[in-house]
Design a protein around this motif. Structure first.
Motif, PDB file in Angstrom:
ATOM      1  N   GLN A  37      -7.371   9.897 -82.486  1.00 52.45           N
ATOM      2  CA  GLN A  37      -8.052  11.102 -82.988  1.00 52.45           C
ATOM      3  C   GLN A  37      -7.895  12.268 -82.013  1.00 52.45           C
ATOM      4  N   LEU A  39      -5.097  12.471 -79.979  1.00 52.26           N
ATOM      5  CA  LEU A  39      -3.691  12.309 -79.577  1.00 52.26           C
ATOM      6  C   LEU A  39      -3.576  11.523 -78.263  1.00 52.26           C
ATOM      7  N   ALA A  41      -5.304  11.471 -75.662  1.00 43.68           N
ATOM      8  CA  ALA A  41      -5.534  12.216 -74.414  1.00 43.68           C
ATOM      9  C   ALA A  41      -6.276  11.323 -73.417  1.00 43.68           C
ATOM     10  N   ALA A  77      -1.545  13.369 -75.218  1.00 43.86           N
ATOM     11  CA  ALA A  77      -1.639  14.831 -75.055  1.00 43.86           C
ATOM     12  C   ALA A  77      -2.102  15.225 -73.662  1.00 43.86           C
ATOM     13  N   GLN A  79      -4.338  15.208 -70.075  1.00 38.80           N
ATOM     14  CA  GLN A  79      -5.768  15.149 -69.774  1.00 38.80           C
ATOM     15  C   GLN A  79      -6.584  15.609 -70.972  1.00 38.80           C
ATOM     16  N   ASP A  80      -7.653  14.856 -71.285  1.00 36.10           N
ATOM     17  CA  ASP A  80      -8.571  15.278 -72.341  1.00 36.10           C
ATOM     18  C   ASP A  80      -9.362  16.465 -71.810  1.00 36.10           C
ATOM     19  N   SER A  82     -11.645  18.112 -73.042  1.00 35.23           N
ATOM     20  CA  SER A  82     -13.091  18.157 -73.335  1.00 35.23           C
ATOM     21  C   SER A  82     -13.860  17.153 -72.481  1.00 35.23           C
ATOM     22  N   LEU A 111      -7.544  14.246 -59.798  1.00 36.54           N
ATOM     23  CA  LEU A 111      -6.213  13.734 -59.461  1.00 36.54           C
ATOM     24  C   LEU A 111      -6.322  12.677 -58.368  1.00 36.54           C
ATOM     25  N   TYR A 115      -5.482  10.124 -61.268  1.00 36.72           N
ATOM     26  CA  TYR A 115      -4.049  10.262 -61.567  1.00 36.72           C
ATOM     27  C   TYR A 115      -3.149   9.749 -60.442  1.00 36.72           C
ATOM     28  N   ALA A 138       2.475  15.254 -73.784  1.00 34.50           N
ATOM     29  CA  ALA A 138       2.214  16.564 -73.179  1.00 34.50           C
ATOM     30  C   ALA A 138       1.494  16.411 -71.846  1.00 34.50           C
ATOM     31  N   GLY A 139       1.708  17.384 -70.961  1.00 33.62           N
ATOM     32  CA  GLY A 139       1.006  17.403 -69.677  1.00 33.62           C
ATOM     33  C   GLY A 139       1.171  16.095 -68.927  1.00 33.62           C
ATOM     34  N   ALA A 162       2.744  21.042 -70.490  1.00 30.14           N
ATOM     35  CA  ALA A 162       1.743  21.963 -71.036  1.00 30.14           C
ATOM     36  C   ALA A 162       0.935  22.695 -69.955  1.00 30.14           C
ATOM     37  N   PHE A 163       1.167  22.368 -68.708  1.00 26.70           N
ATOM     38  CA  PHE A 163       0.298  22.835 -67.618  1.00 26.70           C
ATOM     39  C   PHE A 163       0.253  24.358 -67.494  1.00 26.70           C
ATOM     40  N   LEU A 168      -2.214  25.684 -64.786  1.00 27.96           N
ATOM     41  CA  LEU A 168      -2.107  24.613 -63.786  1.00 27.96           C
ATOM     42  C   LEU A 168      -0.637  24.375 -63.440  1.00 27.96           C
ATOM     43  N   ASP A 171       1.464  17.965 -62.898  1.00 25.30           N
ATOM     44  CA  ASP A 171       0.915  16.923 -62.023  1.00 25.30           C
ATOM     45  C   ASP A 171       1.305  15.558 -62.543  1.00 25.30           C
TER      46      ASP A 171
HETATM   47  O1  T3D Z   1      -8.298  18.574 -65.428  1.00 22.14           O
HETATM   48  C1  T3D Z   1      -7.129  18.831 -65.587  1.00 22.14           C
HETATM   49  O2  T3D Z   1      -6.717  19.490 -66.522  1.00 22.14           O
HETATM   50  C2  T3D Z   1      -6.207  18.210 -64.577  1.00 22.14           C
HETATM   51  C3  T3D Z   1      -5.279  17.325 -65.183  1.00 22.14           C
HETATM   52  C4  T3D Z   1      -4.265  17.840 -65.809  1.00 22.14           C
HETATM   53  C5  T3D Z   1      -3.325  16.978 -66.488  1.00 22.14           C
HETATM   54  C6  T3D Z   1      -2.942  17.536 -67.813  1.00 22.14           C
HETATM   55  O3  T3D Z   1      -2.511  16.746 -68.600  1.00 22.14           O
HETATM   56  S1  T3D Z   1      -3.109  19.203 -68.113  1.00 22.14           S
HETATM   57  C7  T3D Z   1      -2.472  19.369 -69.768  1.00 22.14           C
HETATM   58  C8  T3D Z   1      -3.495  18.976 -70.789  1.00 22.14           C
HETATM   59  N1  T3D Z   1      -2.921  18.908 -72.104  1.00 22.14           N
HETATM   60  C9  T3D Z   1      -2.664  19.997 -72.824  1.00 22.14           C
HETATM   61  O4  T3D Z   1      -2.875  21.118 -72.444  1.00 22.14           O
HETATM   62  C10 T3D Z   1      -2.131  19.738 -74.225  1.00 22.14           C
HETATM   63  C11 T3D Z   1      -3.139  20.196 -75.242  1.00 22.14           C
HETATM   64  N2  T3D Z   1      -2.703  19.846 -76.583  1.00 22.14           N
HETATM   65  C12 T3D Z   1      -1.756  20.525 -77.231  1.00 22.14           C
HETATM   66  O5  T3D Z   1      -1.157  21.476 -76.743  1.00 22.14           O
HETATM   67  C13 T3D Z   1      -1.486  20.091 -78.643  1.00 22.14           C
HETATM   68  O6  T3D Z   1      -2.562  19.313 -79.092  1.00 22.14           O
HETATM   69  C14 T3D Z   1      -0.186  19.267 -78.778  1.00 22.14           C
HETATM   70  C15 T3D Z   1       1.029  20.190 -78.582  1.00 22.14           C
HETATM   71  C16 T3D Z   1      -0.139  18.104 -77.785  1.00 22.14           C
HETATM   72  C17 T3D Z   1      -0.112  18.670 -80.218  1.00 22.14           C
HETATM   73  O7  T3D Z   1      -0.294  19.712 -81.148  1.00 22.14           O
HETATM   74  P1  T3D Z   1      -0.639  19.349 -82.676  1.00 22.14           P
HETATM   75  O8  T3D Z   1      -0.631  20.638 -83.411  1.00 22.14           O
HETATM   76  O9  T3D Z   1       0.295  18.296 -83.129  1.00 22.14           O
HETATM   77  O10 T3D Z   1      -2.099  18.680 -82.662  1.00 22.14           O
HETATM   78  P2  T3D Z   1      -3.506  19.428 -82.480  1.00 22.14           P
HETATM   79  O11 T3D Z   1      -4.030  19.849 -83.807  1.00 22.14           O
HETATM   80  O12 T3D Z   1      -3.414  20.485 -81.429  1.00 22.14           O
HETATM   81  O13 T3D Z   1      -4.412  18.241 -81.887  1.00 22.14           O
HETATM   82  C18 T3D Z   1      -4.939  17.206 -82.732  1.00 22.14           C
HETATM   83  C19 T3D Z   1      -6.309  16.846 -82.204  1.00 22.14           C
HETATM   84  O14 T3D Z   1      -6.174  16.356 -80.858  1.00 22.14           O
HETATM   85  C20 T3D Z   1      -7.214  18.066 -82.106  1.00 22.14           C
HETATM   86  O15 T3D Z   1      -8.543  17.637 -82.348  1.00 22.14           O
HETATM   87  P3  T3D Z   1      -9.272  18.021 -83.732  1.00 22.14           P
HETATM   88  O16 T3D Z   1      -9.243  19.497 -83.847  1.00 22.14           O
HETATM   89  O17 T3D Z   1      -8.440  17.340 -84.797  1.00 22.14           O
HETATM   90  O18 T3D Z   1     -10.639  17.438 -83.581  1.00 22.14           O
HETATM   91  C21 T3D Z   1      -7.073  18.470 -80.667  1.00 22.14           C
HETATM   92  O19 T3D Z   1      -8.194  19.188 -80.171  1.00 22.14           O
HETATM   93  C22 T3D Z   1      -6.991  17.106 -79.989  1.00 22.14           C
HETATM   94  N3  T3D Z   1      -6.314  17.252 -78.685  1.00 22.14           N
HETATM   95  C23 T3D Z   1      -5.019  17.485 -78.472  1.00 22.14           C
HETATM   96  N4  T3D Z   1      -4.774  17.554 -77.176  1.00 22.14           N
HETATM   97  C24 T3D Z   1      -5.958  17.351 -76.549  1.00 22.14           C
HETATM   98  C25 T3D Z   1      -6.950  17.161 -77.523  1.00 22.14           C
HETATM   99  N5  T3D Z   1      -8.221  16.936 -77.210  1.00 22.14           N
HETATM  100  C26 T3D Z   1      -8.555  16.933 -75.893  1.00 22.14           C
HETATM  101  N6  T3D Z   1      -7.641  17.129 -74.902  1.00 22.14           N
HETATM  102  C27 T3D Z   1      -6.342  17.320 -75.180  1.00 22.14           C
HETATM  103  N7  T3D Z   1      -5.462  17.463 -74.195  1.00 22.14           N
END
Ligand code: T3D
Length: 289
Positions: A37, A39, A41, A77, A79-80, A82, A111, A115, A138-139, A162-163, A168, A171
């Motif tokens: 739900q 992805l 994360a 996807a 880090q979550d 939220s 981290l 991580y 992603a990320g 995606a950072f 960011l 990482d």
């Molecule tokens: O604290 C720190 O941040 C340090 C650690 C960093 C490490 C990292 O990983 S930083 C990077 C974090 N990730 C992102 O920024 C990616 C965020 N997500 C996206 O850009 C997009 O979701 C995707 C490109 C991956 C996929 O897009 P799409 O259009 O296929 O799906 P969507 O509609 O955006 O997402 C579907 C659901 O997943 C949605 O929830 P909902 O609205 O159906 O209830 C979305 O909010 C949820 N979701 C996706 N990515 C995340 C997430 N929820 C929480 N965290 C996420 N990263």
């Protein structure tokens, strides 16, 4: 690979609603990220479970390869965002309140505690690791996948650094992995722009080993893991170490490291078995770990 957001393509011995599904097929331990739900994360809970599961696989001498994948339409996807451990404070319009000093949350701590130990655990596994990237990675999800020894991806999968889009730096090993895998120019393009790289391009760039048809991903990844499980595990793991070390070594030092490793492996069961099996024209049975 399953596209049903509630199921995984692999069997599991833990409850279906657990954020990490754990299964075994022969000598292959299968770990499935299971928060479809969101992805898949990473929450701190999922990161902890993943590390414990990798520790278990490392300790279990019956395990000779680990296969990691995601449930539903995504691999992970990152880090979550939220997760209360990192979520910044917003006002009611979803903006950071300029009049109120946001309560500081040190992402570096996340981290340090989650991580870094996870990335080190993955990279030091005493068995080979295979990642089946079944959708977007992603990320930190992308870089966790890229930390595996062999990365296969379905044709509809993609990789996103995606950072930069959230202010960011890459990482979970991204800065180290990307430059080594695709060189500085392409690493910079991926990291600065944060654009989606389709799996087919990821393969042609050398970011991943193989892009396969979505319908074949689960079976191809399992076949690859089973093949690795039959090979001499200790030699495979030392190969990983030597290849990683070689990036920072002079040629002569790399030659010396190879000689040192061959010295150790040459006394081990698997080499004696491999050579004996070859000479007697039979299939070898490797068992070192
Ligand atoms: O604290 C720190 O941040 C340090 C650690 C960093 C490490 C990292 O990983 S930083 C990077 C974090 N990730 C992102 O920024 C990616 C965020 N997500 C996206 O850009 C997009 O979701 C995707 C490109 C991956 C996929 O897009 P799409 O259009 O296929 O799906 P969507 O509609 O955006 O997402 C579907 C659901 O997943 C949605 O929830 P909902 O609205 O159906 O209830 C979305 O909010 C949820 N979701 C996706 N990515 C995340 C997430 N929820 C929480 N965290 C996420 N990263």
């Amino acid at each position: 690979m399953s596209t049903d957001p509630t199921t995984s393509a692999f069997p599991s011995t833990v409850a279906d609603d657990s954020p990490l599904l754990i299964g075994t097929e022969g000598a292959v331990r299968v770990l499935t990220l299971n928060r479809p739900q969101a992805l898949n994360a990473f929450t701190t809970g999922l990161l902890s479970q993943l590390r414990v599961a990798l520790d278990d696989a490392a300790r279990d001498t019956a395990v000779r390869a680990v296969l990691i994948t995601g449930a539903g339409r995504a691999f992970c996807a990152g880090q979550d965002l939220s997760d209360p451990h990192i979520k910044p404070e917003f006002d009611e319009h979803g903006a950071v309140d300029p009049h109120r000093k946001p309560k500081a949350k040190d992402i570096g701590n996340l981290l340090d505690h989650y991580y870094i130990p996870l990335a080190l655990r993955l990279r030091s596994m005493p068995v080979p690791t295979v990642c089946a990237v079944n959708g977007v990675a992603a990320g930190a999800g992308a870089n966790f996948a890229l930390g595996c020894d062999l990365v296969l991806a379905g044709q509809s999968a993609s990789f996103i650094q995606a950072f930069s889009k959230i202010g960011l730096v890459p990482d979970c090993g991204g800065t180290w992995l990307l430059t080594r895998l695709v060189g500085r120019a392409r690493a910079m393009q991926l990291a600065l722009l944060g654009d989606k790289l389709p799996a087919a391009d990821a393969q042609s760039w050398g970011l991943i080993a193989r892009c396969v048809a979505d319908a074949d991903l689960a079976s191809e990844a399992m076949l690859t893991a089973q093949k690795l499980a039959k090979l001499p595990t200790a030699a495979l793991v030392q190969t990983r170490q030597a290849l990683d070390a070689s990036m920072d070594l002079e040629f002569e030092d790399a030659l010396k490291l190879e000689a040192k490793l061959q010295s150790q492996l040459g006394y081990a069961h698997d080499y004696l078995e491999g050579a004996a099996a070859f000479l007697s024209k039979r299939a070898p049975v490797f068992k070192d770990r």
